[in-house]
Design a protein around this motif. Structure first.
Motif, PDB file in Angstrom:
ATOM      1  N   PHE A  80       0.814  -1.406  -0.221  1.00 28.23           N
ATOM      2  CA  PHE A  80       0.087  -0.335  -0.074  1.00 28.23           C
ATOM      3  C   PHE A  80       1.130   1.095  -0.150  1.00 28.23           C
ATOM      4  O   PHE A  80       0.532   2.602  -0.084  1.00 28.23           O
ATOM      5  CB  PHE A  80      -0.861   0.087   1.132  1.00 28.23           C
ATOM      6  N   GLU A  81       2.078   0.763   0.040  1.00 35.07           N
ATOM      7  CA  GLU A  81       3.142   2.541   0.069  1.00 35.07           C
ATOM      8  C   GLU A  81       3.289   3.154  -0.481  1.00 35.07           C
ATOM      9  O   GLU A  81       3.654   2.255  -1.922  1.00 35.07           O
ATOM     10  CB  GLU A  81       4.472   1.619   1.215  1.00 35.07           C
ATOM     11  N   PRO A  82       2.641   4.044  -1.311  1.00 37.19           N
ATOM     12  CA  PRO A  82       3.346   4.694  -2.682  1.00 37.19           C
ATOM     13  C   PRO A  82       4.741   5.466  -2.582  1.00 37.19           C
ATOM     14  O   PRO A  82       5.062   6.303  -3.634  1.00 37.19           O
ATOM     15  CB  PRO A  82       1.729   5.633  -3.409  1.00 37.19           C
ATOM     16  N   ALA A  83       5.591   5.096  -1.551  1.00 44.18           N
ATOM     17  CA  ALA A  83       6.478   6.621  -1.640  1.00 44.18           C
ATOM     18  C   ALA A  83       7.486   6.003  -2.506  1.00 44.18           C
ATOM     19  O   ALA A  83       8.902   6.600  -3.453  1.00 44.18           O
ATOM     20  CB  ALA A  83       7.644   6.648  -0.872  1.00 44.18           C
ATOM     21  N   THR A  84       7.683   4.892  -2.806  1.00 45.88           N
ATOM     22  CA  THR A  84       8.705   3.421  -3.832  1.00 45.88           C
ATOM     23  C   THR A  84       7.717   3.179  -4.594  1.00 45.88           C
ATOM     24  O   THR A  84       6.713   2.618  -4.722  1.00 45.88           O
ATOM     25  CB  THR A  84       9.351   2.930  -3.342  1.00 45.88           C
ATOM     26  N   ARG A  85       8.858   2.738  -5.694  1.00 42.01           N
ATOM     27  CA  ARG A  85       7.646   1.654  -6.696  1.00 42.01           C
ATOM     28  C   ARG A  85       7.257   0.469  -6.618  1.00 42.01           C
ATOM     29  O   ARG A  85       6.456   0.159  -6.982  1.00 42.01           O
ATOM     30  CB  ARG A  85       8.786   1.656  -7.781  1.00 42.01           C
ATOM     31  N   ASN A  86       8.576   0.049  -5.535  1.00 44.61           N
ATOM     32  CA  ASN A  86       7.612  -1.313  -4.825  1.00 44.61           C
ATOM     33  C   ASN A  86       8.500  -1.109  -3.467  1.00 44.61           C
ATOM     34  O   ASN A  86       9.329  -0.708  -3.115  1.00 44.61           O
ATOM     35  CB  ASN A  86       8.875  -2.987  -5.352  1.00 44.61           C
ATOM     36  N   THR A  87       8.410  -2.267  -2.293  1.00 48.48           N
ATOM     37  CA  THR A  87       8.480  -1.975  -0.991  1.00 48.48           C
ATOM     38  C   THR A  87       9.975  -3.551  -1.156  1.00 48.48           C
ATOM     39  O   THR A  87       9.313  -4.171  -1.438  1.00 48.48           O
ATOM     40  CB  THR A  87       7.365  -2.582  -0.400  1.00 48.48           C
ATOM     41  N   LEU A  88      11.074  -3.254  -1.319  1.00 49.94           N
ATOM     42  CA  LEU A  88      12.114  -4.039  -0.962  1.00 49.94           C
ATOM     43  C   LEU A  88      11.399  -4.469   0.186  1.00 49.94           C
ATOM     44  O   LEU A  88      12.161  -4.133   1.880  1.00 49.94           O
ATOM     45  CB  LEU A  88      12.868  -3.513  -1.109  1.00 49.94           C
ATOM     46  N   ASP A  89      11.560  -6.484   0.321  1.00 46.33           N
ATOM     47  CA  ASP A  89      11.606  -7.303   1.134  1.00 46.33           C
ATOM     48  C   ASP A  89      12.476  -7.118   1.322  1.00 46.33           C
ATOM     49  O   ASP A  89      13.287  -8.433   1.035  1.00 46.33           O
ATOM     50  CB  ASP A  89      10.299  -8.130   1.035  1.00 46.33           C
ATOM     51  N   ILE A  90      13.311  -7.081   2.712  1.00 46.50           N
ATOM     52  CA  ILE A  90      14.670  -7.244   3.125  1.00 46.50           C
ATOM     53  C   ILE A  90      14.366  -7.798   3.583  1.00 46.50           C
ATOM     54  O   ILE A  90      15.450  -9.345   3.445  1.00 46.50           O
ATOM     55  CB  ILE A  90      15.557  -6.486   3.692  1.00 46.50           C
ATOM     56  N   SER A  91      14.045  -9.156   4.575  1.00 44.61           N
ATOM     57  CA  SER A  91      13.776 -10.114   4.928  1.00 44.61           C
ATOM     58  C   SER A  91      13.684 -11.144   4.321  1.00 44.61           C
ATOM     59  O   SER A  91      13.818 -12.397   4.880  1.00 44.61           O
ATOM     60  CB  SER A  91      12.376  -9.485   6.405  1.00 44.61           C
ATOM     61  N   ALA A  92      12.952 -10.514   3.326  1.00 45.71           N
ATOM     62  CA  ALA A  92      13.544 -12.348   2.075  1.00 45.71           C
ATOM     63  C   ALA A  92      14.258 -13.035   2.753  1.00 45.71           C
ATOM     64  O   ALA A  92      14.108 -13.964   1.515  1.00 45.71           O
ATOM     65  CB  ALA A  92      11.883 -11.959   0.759  1.00 45.71           C
ATOM     66  N   VAL A  93      15.244 -12.172   2.498  1.00 48.95           N
ATOM     67  CA  VAL A  93      16.326 -12.779   1.862  1.00 48.95           C
ATOM     68  C   VAL A  93      17.048 -13.778   2.839  1.00 48.95           C
ATOM     69  O   VAL A  93      16.815 -15.131   2.647  1.00 48.95           O
ATOM     70  CB  VAL A  93      17.677 -11.541   1.513  1.00 48.95           C
ATOM     71  N   PRO A  94      17.301 -13.457   3.819  1.00 52.52           N
ATOM     72  CA  PRO A  94      17.714 -14.857   5.291  1.00 52.52           C
ATOM     73  C   PRO A  94      16.631 -15.341   5.272  1.00 52.52           C
ATOM     74  O   PRO A  94      16.942 -16.482   5.767  1.00 52.52           O
ATOM     75  CB  PRO A  94      17.762 -13.686   6.699  1.00 52.52           C
ATOM     76  N   VAL A  95      14.909 -15.091   4.916  1.00 56.71           N
ATOM     77  CA  VAL A  95      13.828 -16.421   5.031  1.00 56.71           C
ATOM     78  C   VAL A  95      14.526 -17.714   4.514  1.00 56.71           C
ATOM     79  O   VAL A  95      14.347 -18.041   4.335  1.00 56.71           O
ATOM     80  CB  VAL A  95      12.908 -15.301   5.039  1.00 56.71           C
ATOM     81  N   VAL A  96      14.299 -17.372   2.917  1.00 54.58           N
ATOM     82  CA  VAL A  96      14.452 -18.308   1.981  1.00 54.58           C
ATOM     83  C   VAL A  96      15.982 -18.478   1.889  1.00 54.58           C
ATOM     84  O   VAL A  96      15.650 -19.786   1.654  1.00 54.58           O
ATOM     85  CB  VAL A  96      14.408 -17.284   0.117  1.00 54.58           C
ATOM     86  N   GLN A  97      17.116 -17.780   2.612  1.00 52.21           N
ATOM     87  CA  GLN A  97      18.451 -18.815   2.553  1.00 52.21           C
ATOM     88  C   GLN A  97      18.110 -19.845   3.104  1.00 52.21           C
ATOM     89  O   GLN A  97      19.045 -20.857   3.136  1.00 52.21           O
ATOM     90  CB  GLN A  97      18.984 -17.742   2.837  1.00 52.21           C
ATOM     91  N   ALA A  98      17.234 -20.039   4.928  1.00 52.26           N
ATOM     92  CA  ALA A  98      17.457 -20.303   5.608  1.00 52.26           C
ATOM     93  C   ALA A  98      16.547 -21.848   4.688  1.00 52.26           C
ATOM     94  O   ALA A  98      16.333 -23.342   5.711  1.00 52.26           O
ATOM     95  CB  ALA A  98      16.536 -20.092   6.902  1.00 52.26           C
TER      96      ALA A  98
END
Length: 345
Positions: A242-260
């Motif tokens: 829902f946040e329009p300040a950026t084109r998309n919201t970078l889900d930085i937490s996805a990196v360690p979640v996926v690596q695990a």
């Protein structure tokens, strides 16, 4: 099972599971009875076990993505990109910097962008010959001519090339010119395309769909792996919120979640997440700090005239600042530059 489940209730569940070829292992505790199921998960889903008398709840305890999961491949993988003699790694032991123009426009523009990227420390050249755009009136890419330009520039600079393929019918021609095939966010759920790139014999860069969950993203990777190709690199490029300040919201937490969860390498695309060049460097720093295996960034010699995504493309002081971050920060999280591990002739 619920505490008041009867022996008949348990037997009914076991019979239902065995009826579709599965196995049911019954474990009885003081208060509860647990039934462990082994077999085809899809067939179990159609049994509607939650509706059976005496069933309290149903939980899946194994990942649905068998080939890309760490359950069956505990060590994280390294994917090597490029022809024999100049292969670049993407994986847990290094940090890989991919950069180049969002779209291939001319030989001169592509060569200039590639030289900028290499000068900043990039070891893989990215560039788009086919551009899936939201508007049908926007620049759609040069197609095969763009592939030829990209391949020529890759050879001239010594950089392996990654480029997007948007149609299963184009996989063969893209694979002929590129060292790595990219599946973009809009095609993450294009299952025919996923299967086709899985059979192409080249590494695949799979971007997360803009509304995809992590499980859906990994299931898309499973489509590629199921066709015999485990050389898949995942790319977090921001999700739609829902946040329009950026084109998309970078889900930085996805990196360690996926690596695990998965053994596949994970990189970050801060350019398409932000859509603004002033955020690319901060988001790149965040990607390095969180443990990403690399970043992929847009550069362009003249962003103001770019036919695609000029506002997010780096050059000059911004690119120098990013180059400094890429040189200094990975060592703080135990990574070395991918160029140091490259396989050269």
């Amino acid at each position: 099972m619920s505490p008041n489940a009867t022996e008949e209730d348990v037997a009914a569940v076991v019979a239902r599971v065995e009826g579709v070829g599965g196995e049911a292992f019954v474990s009885k505790g003081v208060v509860r009875t647990i039934i462990g199921l082994v077999g085809d998960l899809e067939s179990f889903h159609h049994l509607n076990l939650r509706t059976l008398r005496g069933v309290a709840d149903v939980h899946r305890i194994s990942d649905p993505y068998k080939l890309v999961s760490r359950q069956h491949h505990p060590d994280r993988s390294t994917v090597w990109v490029g022809p024999a003699g100049r292969q670049v790694p993407i994986g847990p032991d290094s940090f890989t910097f991919l950069a180049g123009p969002c779209a291939v426009e001319t030989p001169e523009q592509t060569l200039a962008a590639a030289q900028m990227a290499k000068g900043a420390g990039a070891t893989i050249l990215r560039g788009g010959a086919y551009k899936p755009r939201t508007s049908p009136y926007a620049f759609q890419g040069l197609g095969v001519r763009g592939l030829e330009i990209l391949a020529d520039v890759g050879r001239a600079t010594g950089l392996p090339v990654v480029t997007e393929v948007v149609d299963a019918r184009d996989v063969a021609v893209v694979a002929e010119h590129a060292d790595m095939l990219q599946v973009g966010t809009r095609n993450m759920a294009n299952f025919g395309l996923l299967q086709a790139v899985g059979e192409a014999g080249k590494p695949v860069l799979l971007k997360r769909g803009m509304t995809a969950t992590i499980e859906e993203w990994l299931m898309a990777a499973e489509y590629i792996a199921q066709r015999g190709n485990l050389d898949v690199v995942l790319c977090e490029r921001g999700i739609r919120t829902f946040e329009p300040a950026t084109r998309n919201t970078l889900d930085i937490s996805a990196v360690p979640v996926v690596q695990a969860t998965s053994h596949l390498p994970v990189i970050v695309d801060p350019s398409h997440a932000a859509g603004r060049k002033d955020l690319v460097v901060p988001l790149s720093r965040a990607a390095i700090a969180v443990g990403a295996d690399g970043i992929i960034v847009d550069v362009h010699p003249e962003p103001e005239t770019a036919l695609c995504d000029g506002p997010q493309a780096l050059l000059g002081a911004d690119l120098r600042e990013l180059a400094q971050a890429v040189r200094r920060l990975p060592s703080a999280v135990g990574r070395v530059d991918a160029g140091e591990l490259s396989r050269t002739a």
